[in-house]
Design a protein around this motif. Structure first.
Motif, mmCIF file in Angstrom:
data_model
loop_
_atom_site.group_PDB
_atom_site.id
_atom_site.type_symbol
_atom_site.label_atom_id
_atom_site.label_comp_id
_atom_site.label_asym_id
_atom_site.label_seq_id
_atom_site.Cartn_x
_atom_site.Cartn_y
_atom_site.Cartn_z
ATOM 1 N N VAL A 1 5.906 -9.171 0.126
ATOM 2 C CA VAL A 1 4.693 -8.644 0.751
ATOM 3 C C VAL A 1 5.068 -7.784 1.959
ATOM 4 O O VAL A 1 4.578 -6.669 2.131
ATOM 5 C CB VAL A 1 3.753 -9.794 1.185
ATOM 6 C CG1 VAL A 1 2.607 -9.253 2.033
ATOM 7 C CG2 VAL A 1 3.215 -10.509 -0.047
ATOM 8 N N PHE A 2 5.999 -8.307 2.755
ATOM 9 C CA PHE A 2 6.438 -7.550 3.923
ATOM 10 C C PHE A 2 7.042 -6.209 3.504
ATOM 11 O O PHE A 2 6.735 -5.172 4.086
ATOM 12 C CB PHE A 2 7.459 -8.351 4.729
ATOM 13 C CG PHE A 2 8.238 -7.505 5.684
ATOM 14 C CD1 PHE A 2 7.641 -7.016 6.833
ATOM 15 C CD2 PHE A 2 9.557 -7.164 5.420
ATOM 16 C CE1 PHE A 2 8.353 -6.199 7.706
ATOM 17 C CE2 PHE A 2 10.270 -6.359 6.279
ATOM 18 C CZ PHE A 2 9.667 -5.877 7.420
ATOM 19 N N LEU B 1 18.118 -4.841 10.862
ATOM 20 C CA LEU B 1 18.908 -5.612 11.823
ATOM 21 C C LEU B 1 19.513 -6.909 11.265
ATOM 22 O O LEU B 1 20.703 -7.164 11.467
ATOM 23 C CB LEU B 1 18.027 -5.919 13.042
ATOM 24 C CG LEU B 1 18.725 -6.169 14.369
ATOM 25 C CD1 LEU B 1 19.638 -5.014 14.718
ATOM 26 C CD2 LEU B 1 17.688 -6.354 15.469
ATOM 27 N N PRO B 2 18.743 -7.741 10.554
ATOM 28 C CA PRO B 2 19.324 -9.010 10.096
ATOM 29 C C PRO B 2 20.601 -8.850 9.270
ATOM 30 O O PRO B 2 21.426 -9.750 9.240
ATOM 31 C CB PRO B 2 18.198 -9.622 9.252
ATOM 32 C CG PRO B 2 16.965 -9.085 9.860
ATOM 33 C CD PRO B 2 17.312 -7.680 10.265
ATOM 34 N N SER C 1 23.082 -7.045 9.948
ATOM 35 C CA SER C 1 24.288 -6.881 10.756
ATOM 36 C C SER C 1 24.523 -8.083 11.674
ATOM 37 O O SER C 1 25.324 -8.014 12.576
ATOM 38 C CB SER C 1 24.194 -5.584 11.571
ATOM 39 O OG SER C 1 22.973 -5.545 12.255
ATOM 40 N N LEU D 1 7.210 -13.839 0.447
ATOM 41 C CA LEU D 1 6.870 -13.367 1.794
ATOM 42 C C LEU D 1 7.569 -12.043 2.106
ATOM 43 O O LEU D 1 6.948 -11.105 2.604
ATOM 44 C CB LEU D 1 7.249 -14.429 2.830
ATOM 45 C CG LEU D 1 6.228 -15.556 2.986
ATOM 46 C CD1 LEU D 1 6.789 -16.661 3.866
ATOM 47 C CD2 LEU D 1 4.929 -15.021 3.583
ATOM 48 N N ASN D 2 8.861 -11.990 1.801
ATOM 49 C CA ASN D 2 9.582 -10.747 2.071
ATOM 50 C C ASN D 2 9.131 -9.623 1.156
ATOM 51 O O ASN D 2 9.251 -8.447 1.492
ATOM 52 C CB ASN D 2 11.087 -10.967 1.941
ATOM 53 C CG ASN D 2 11.645 -11.663 3.159
ATOM 54 O OD1 ASN D 2 11.063 -11.594 4.245
ATOM 55 N ND2 ASN D 2 12.759 -12.341 2.992
ATOM 56 N N ILE E 1 14.463 -16.742 5.158
ATOM 57 C CA ILE E 1 13.637 -15.534 5.282
ATOM 58 C C ILE E 1 14.346 -14.508 6.163
ATOM 59 O O ILE E 1 14.387 -13.322 5.855
ATOM 60 C CB ILE E 1 12.247 -15.868 5.869
ATOM 61 C CG1 ILE E 1 11.438 -16.682 4.862
ATOM 62 C CG2 ILE E 1 11.484 -14.602 6.232
ATOM 63 C CD1 ILE E 1 10.088 -17.122 5.377
ATOM 64 N N PHE E 2 14.954 -14.994 7.244
ATOM 65 C CA PHE E 2 15.626 -14.081 8.167
ATOM 66 C C PHE E 2 16.763 -13.328 7.485
ATOM 67 O O PHE E 2 16.847 -12.110 7.570
ATOM 68 C CB PHE E 2 16.164 -14.858 9.376
ATOM 69 C CG PHE E 2 16.850 -13.998 10.398
ATOM 70 C CD1 PHE E 2 16.150 -13.471 11.457
ATOM 71 C CD2 PHE E 2 18.209 -13.716 10.298
ATOM 72 C CE1 PHE E 2 16.784 -12.675 12.402
ATOM 73 C CE2 PHE E 2 18.849 -12.921 11.232
ATOM 74 C CZ PHE E 2 18.126 -12.405 12.290
ATOM 75 N N PHE F 1 15.523 -10.843 4.915
ATOM 76 C CA PHE F 1 14.417 -10.023 5.443
ATOM 77 C C PHE F 1 14.418 -8.564 4.952
ATOM 78 O O PHE F 1 13.410 -8.069 4.467
ATOM 79 C CB PHE F 1 14.495 -10.098 6.969
ATOM 80 C CG PHE F 1 13.387 -9.431 7.710
ATOM 81 C CD1 PHE F 1 12.186 -10.081 7.943
ATOM 82 C CD2 PHE F 1 13.546 -8.150 8.191
ATOM 83 C CE1 PHE F 1 11.172 -9.464 8.649
ATOM 84 C CE2 PHE F 1 12.540 -7.524 8.890
ATOM 85 C CZ PHE F 1 11.348 -8.188 9.120
ATOM 86 N N ALA G 1 5.633 -2.712 4.720
ATOM 87 C CA ALA G 1 6.460 -1.869 5.588
ATOM 88 C C ALA G 1 6.695 -0.513 4.940
ATOM 89 O O ALA G 1 6.566 0.526 5.585
ATOM 90 C CB ALA G 1 7.793 -2.555 5.878
ATOM 91 N N LEU H 1 15.288 -1.518 13.043
ATOM 92 C CA LEU H 1 15.002 -2.922 13.364
ATOM 93 C C LEU H 1 14.846 -3.754 12.090
ATOM 94 O O LEU H 1 15.250 -4.912 12.045
ATOM 95 C CB LEU H 1 13.733 -3.024 14.221
ATOM 96 C CG LEU H 1 13.888 -2.545 15.659
ATOM 97 C CD1 LEU H 1 12.559 -2.642 16.392
ATOM 98 C CD2 LEU H 1 14.952 -3.342 16.393
ATOM 99 N N ILE H 2 14.267 -3.151 11.060
ATOM 100 C CA ILE H 2 14.098 -3.879 9.806
ATOM 101 C C ILE H 2 15.458 -4.227 9.209
ATOM 102 O O ILE H 2 15.645 -5.291 8.625
ATOM 103 C CB ILE H 2 13.245 -3.050 8.818
ATOM 104 C CG1 ILE H 2 11.788 -3.047 9.281
ATOM 105 C CG2 ILE H 2 13.338 -3.612 7.400
ATOM 106 C CD1 ILE H 2 10.881 -2.131 8.492
ATOM 107 N N LEU I 1 12.838 -20.725 7.139
ATOM 108 C CA LEU I 1 12.834 -19.647 8.139
ATOM 109 C C LEU I 1 14.164 -18.909 8.179
ATOM 110 O O LEU I 1 14.202 -17.672 8.186
ATOM 111 C CB LEU I 1 12.511 -20.218 9.524
ATOM 112 C CG LEU I 1 11.037 -20.490 9.794
ATOM 113 C CD1 LEU I 1 10.866 -21.244 11.102
ATOM 114 C CD2 LEU I 1 10.261 -19.178 9.829
#
Lengths: 308, 280, 356
Positions: free
Chosen positions: A91-92, A117-118, A120, A88-89, A177-178, A181, A96, A114-115, A174
């Motif tokens: 493909v993202f 962000l996770p 930090s 999933l990441n 994934i976060f 990310f 992106a 923002l991409i 989930l």
């Protein structure tokens, strides 16, 4: 070792003159010594101790700890989680990077921030946000013995199908994934920006369709960067502890990933078994380092080619 | 192309709307919407309640500890990271490539593994712990242990931000300084070090930011003694275990806001550092 | 029948790259788009290829067919990029074959034919032994030839070259542009190329279109535009030029106390600038009646095939340069500080509001 010009001049009692941009030998030796001691103490010793402690009760014990049903179930859950998070990441990341590197639009810098962000955010907080969304009384949470105030349909659908999100596999996926990310996107964005868009334009003028251009021109150009990102993403996905710990519920044999299983064993003072399972992750880390060094080399070559 | 978003769209390369749309959708779904839950949850607390949770004695003790240990670890890493980067870039010696690759171990090794390993090494009967205990130093279950764990995880940040800058340094600058009569030490302090400063500060900020939120590698060695060795993430975890979501969220907001400020600082430092680089 | 653009305007957010440009290239012609950077020449080329899109109202025609709305991948234009844009992960052979391989199955030639065509092109660009190499293993000139072969492989209706020799060193540049001219004489494909180098444009092309600030300033054969520049800009852009400030008269210009015949008519008694190329100035020891201008030698340099002389006008102090043949220079033997007299030929006059 010897960067000073060492002329074959046995007649001279003194060493060859030292270059102005080189430190005296004793300084060099001291710094190298400090580095070896510091890295030895902080990196090599812990790494060795994992394997030594894992084998502390012999090979038989090691294998029984690793093939214990609880351990196997944890390995299975970790593999399932990774099998969702990495593709999933991936493909993202490609999507992106394609939109950011090949096109211009307002707000691009904000999007890149923002991409990232996770990275930090504390792993514990990363887990917590999913508990807040999906946990009891959350936006999409499951209310026990009560109707959900906003999305009763979603709640009854989950209940009818006996699906749990938090303290179950979906929550673990989930949260993983976060925390993983940004890995692939942040590798691809600078690489694709450096490569520009002329090769794709050339392919288009030569009659290639959008897909043909993407698969035959773009993908071969970014494959090392992509692989590098996947390796890092995979390592983190398999090893994530804090975020997963918050959303897991710690049910042995059901919602324990490998790192959580290690914690459980450790907390039971079953150190040898804990290290036996930990040695699997340490091996993964070593494989990651080897692959990463190799892919990084290839990726830098691609970046350099783009800079030409 | 600047007006592309708003005007008639025709581009040679396809997929802009599709990929940007998916990027934003996925970003919102995975990151932004869940993250906003934390702020809406906090808003269910009154300011007085929030203040009470966020500044309670346990919370304050955890901030002091988390900040202190993180900062100390970042500083130690600044010194040793600089030495390690310098040695790896400038000198050749047996095993250099291996050490270079191993610097990333704290990135690659899962934090739980690092945590139990360090906890065992520094336990009173551990390999290092029993040596230190003879000298009267206790590491496991003390603040010292937290500091050790945070040093471990912060190391690659400093080395990896300084290394590329050091590699790109122009040898001519040093030669110029030498030809003007500077000795090696003066060259380092007056010429090389100032050029490394932006990268060094960025590395420190990144290691510090990572350490503030760290959980896995700390909990095993810390012992988690209330008011003494409980870092903020562990405190949040404790509140969650008692299902006091609002309290956990209030503490998380504090941590999150600090992280965002640090992110801003890091971005500014990187901006400064890239400008610095251009001017050379 | 031809390639034609009509009323092409292209505005970016801050500036106008092309301002209502129309241009027609006859079938089989080799046309240069010449202009300084920022003149819009590359944008025009990219619009013809379909890599960029003009503002509404424009029309692009390939042999009468309107292709304005047809995507780049279906226009069948061959485009060679300034930095070649070769696919770095493909061999020379595969680069050239790419355009044939990506065709839909129905129109894709069989493998044997693809090979035959690529081999033929490799021969044409004289790189047969390099077929298996990768772009990173080629020199700049070789890369540019591969880029050309790749564009030609799809049998394009028009060949578009963006600064084809821009990234090469002077010697390779000269070789390659002679080669391009020969190639064009062989295959006669309608070709447009962008350049900022006037010498290149004049040497290689059948016709030259000069662009300035998004407009076509002049279009014509190299001789036409060199001998009859339509504006001071064109005059200046096509080579070294000297400026003499004076006043326009009926069929002549007064510079200081001297009158010279002019080749273009201007209304009388207006302040004007006379344009004279360095090789159109004759230098003499003796004054030739009223038709010569006194000047002083500042510097002389006889290195190279021609000699250059820096002079200043005795009356106004304006500096100018003269080009002499070696023989003339030998005869004259000018020394710095000496007084000489000059006579101007092929004088063109433009009004006084132009400055270089």
């Amino acid at each position: 070792m010897n960067a000073t010009p060492s002329q074959p001049a046995p007649a001279l009692p003194l060493a060859a003159p030292r270059r102005a941009t080189m430190e005296p030998p004793w300084v060099r030796r001291l710094l190298i010594g400090l580095t070896v001691v510091f890295l030895g103490l902080f990196l090599i010793l812990p790494l060795l101790s994992v394997f030594i402690q894992a084998l502390g009760k012999g090979l038989g014990y090691y294998f029984s700890a690793v093939t214990d049903p609880m351990a196997l179930s944890a390995i299975k859950l970790t593999l399932i989680t990774t099998a969702f998070a990495v593709p999933l990441n991936c493909v993202f990341g490609v999507a992106a990077a394609w939109s950011i590197a090949k096109f211009n639009f307002p707000g691009k810098t904000l999007l890149i921030t923002l991409i990232d962000l996770p990275f930090s955010i504390s792993p514990v907080v990363s887990g917590l946000i999913y508990v807040l969304v999906f946990g009891a009384q959350g936006w999409l949470g499951q209310y026990e013995n009560a109707e959900h105030p906003w999305f009763p349909g979603f709640q009854s659908w989950l209940n009818d199908h006996d699906i749990k999100i938090i303290y179950a596999t979906p929550g673990i996926v989930l949260a993983t994934i976060f925390v993983t990310f940004p890995f692939i996107a942040r590798e691809l964005i600078p690489l694709m920006q450096a490569q520009g868009r002329t090769e794709e334009e050339a392919a288009r003028v030569l009659g290639a369709s959008g897909w043909q251009t993407f698969w035959q021109v773009t993908i071969p150009n970014i494959k090392w960067g992509l692989l590098y990102g996947i390796i890092l993403c995979n390592a983190r996905a398999m090893g994530e502890f804090g975020a997963v710990s918050v959303v897991s519920g710690h049910i042995q044999g059901q919602t324990n990933t490998v790192p959580l299983h290690i914690e459980a064993l450790y907390d039971e003072y079953n150190f040898t078994a804990a290290f036996a399972v930990a040695s699997l992750l340490a091996l993964l880390a070593l494989v990651t380092l080897v692959l990463k060094t190799w892919a990084e080399h290839k990726k830098n070559a691609a970046l350099q080619a783009a800079a030409e | 192309m600047n007006s592309m978003l708003f005007s008639r769209q025709r581009t040679v390369l396809p997929g802009f709307k599709l990929t940007l749309g998916f990027t934003i959708f996925y970003l919102c779904l995975i990151v932004l919407i869940p993250l906003s839950a934390i702020f809406t949850k906090t808003s269910t607390l009154t300011w007085a309640q929030f203040h009470e949770v966020a500044t309670s004695p346990v919370a304050m003790a955890s901030y002091r500890l988390t900040f202190g240990a993180s900062f100390g670890a970042a500083l130690v890493n600044a010194v040793f990271g600089l030495i390690v980067a310098w040695v790896l870039v400038r000198y050749n010696f047996f095993g250099k490539r291996l050490l270079d690759a191993l610097v990333d171990l704290p990135f690659a090794l899962p934090t739980a593994v690092a945590g139990i390993t360090l906890a065992r090494l520094y336990a009173e009967n551990g390999w290092i712990g029993h040596l230190l205990s003879r000298a009267g130093i206790k590491v496991a279950n003390t603040q010292m242990g937290i500091f050790v764990a945070l040093t471990f995880i912060g190391l690659p940040f400093i080395v990896r931000t300084i290394q590329p800058v050091l590699e790109d340094l122009d040898a001519e600058v040093e030669e110029a300084a030498a030809s003007l009569g500077a000795n090696r030490w003066q060259i380092f302090w007056r010429v090389i070090f100032p050029m490394l400063t932006p990268a060094l500060l960025t590395g420190i900020a990144m290691a510090f930011a990572r350490a503030l939120g760290e959980y896995g590698s700390v909990i095993f060695i810390a012992g988690n003694i209330p008011l003494k060795t409980v870092i903020t993430p562990v405190l949040i975890m404790g509140e969650l275990d008692m299902f006091s979501y609002a309290k956990a969220t209030a503490l998380a907001v504090v941590l999150l806001v600090i992280s965002f400020v640090l992110l801003l600082v890091i971005n500014l430092l990187q901006w400064w550092s890239s400008r610095h680089h251009e001017h050379l | 029948m031809s390639v034609e653009v009509k009323n092409v305007t292209k505005k970016f957010s801050h500036f106008t790259a092309l301002d209502n440009v129309s241009l027609k290239v006859e079938s089989g012609e080799l046309v240069a788009l010449l202009g300084p950077s920022g003149s819009g020449k590359t944008t025009l080329l990219r619009i013809i290829a379909g890599l960029e899109f003009p503002d509404p109202g424009a029309q692009i025609l390939y042999y009468g067919e309107d292709v304005t709305m047809i995507p780049a991948s279906q226009r069948k234009a061959g485009f060679a990029f300034q930095h070649y844009a070769l696919f770095r992960h493909m061999s020379v052979f595969e680069n050239i074959a790419f355009g044939l391989r990506v065709r839909p199955r129905a129109t894709r030639p069989p493998e044997a034919e693809i090979r035959a065509r690529v081999d033929k092109l490799l021969k044409l660009i004289q790189l047969e032994p390099m077929a298996g190499r990768f772009p990173s293993q080629l020199s700049g000139g070789q890369r540019q030839r591969v880029a050309l072969a790749r564009a030609l492989a799809v049998e394009p209706k028009v060949l578009l070259l963006d600064e084809p020799f821009g990234a090469l060193d002077a010697k390779v540049r000269k070789e390659l542009r002679r080669w391009l001219r020969q190639l064009h004489d062989e295959i006669h494909i309608t070709t447009l190329f962008v350049t900022h180098d006037q010498e290149e444009a004049l040497e290689v092309s059948d016709r030259v279109a000069i662009l300035r600030a998004g407009r076509v300033e002049q279009i014509g054969t190299p001789e036409e535009i060199y001998d009859h520049p339509a504006s001071p800009f064109v005059y200046d852009f096509l080579g070294n030029v000297n400026l003499f400030h004076g006043r326009a008269l009926e069929g002549s210009v007064a510079i200081g106390a001297t009158e010279f015949v002019v080749r273009n008519q201007k209304e009388a008694t207006a302040p004007a600038v006379a344009f004279v190329r360095p090789h159109d100035i004759r230098v003499m020891r003796q004054a030739n009646g009223s038709a010569s201008l006194p000047a002083k030698v500042v510097r002389s340099n006889a290195a190279g095939p021609v000699a250059n002389l820096d002079l200043v006008r005795q009356d106004s102090g304006e500096a100018f340069t003269v080009q002499l043949s070696k023989e003339e220079f030998q005869q004259l033997q000018p020394k710095p500080g000496e007084e000489v007299f000059v006579q101007l030929r092929n004088v063109r006059v433009f009004s006084d509001d132009y400055s270089i």
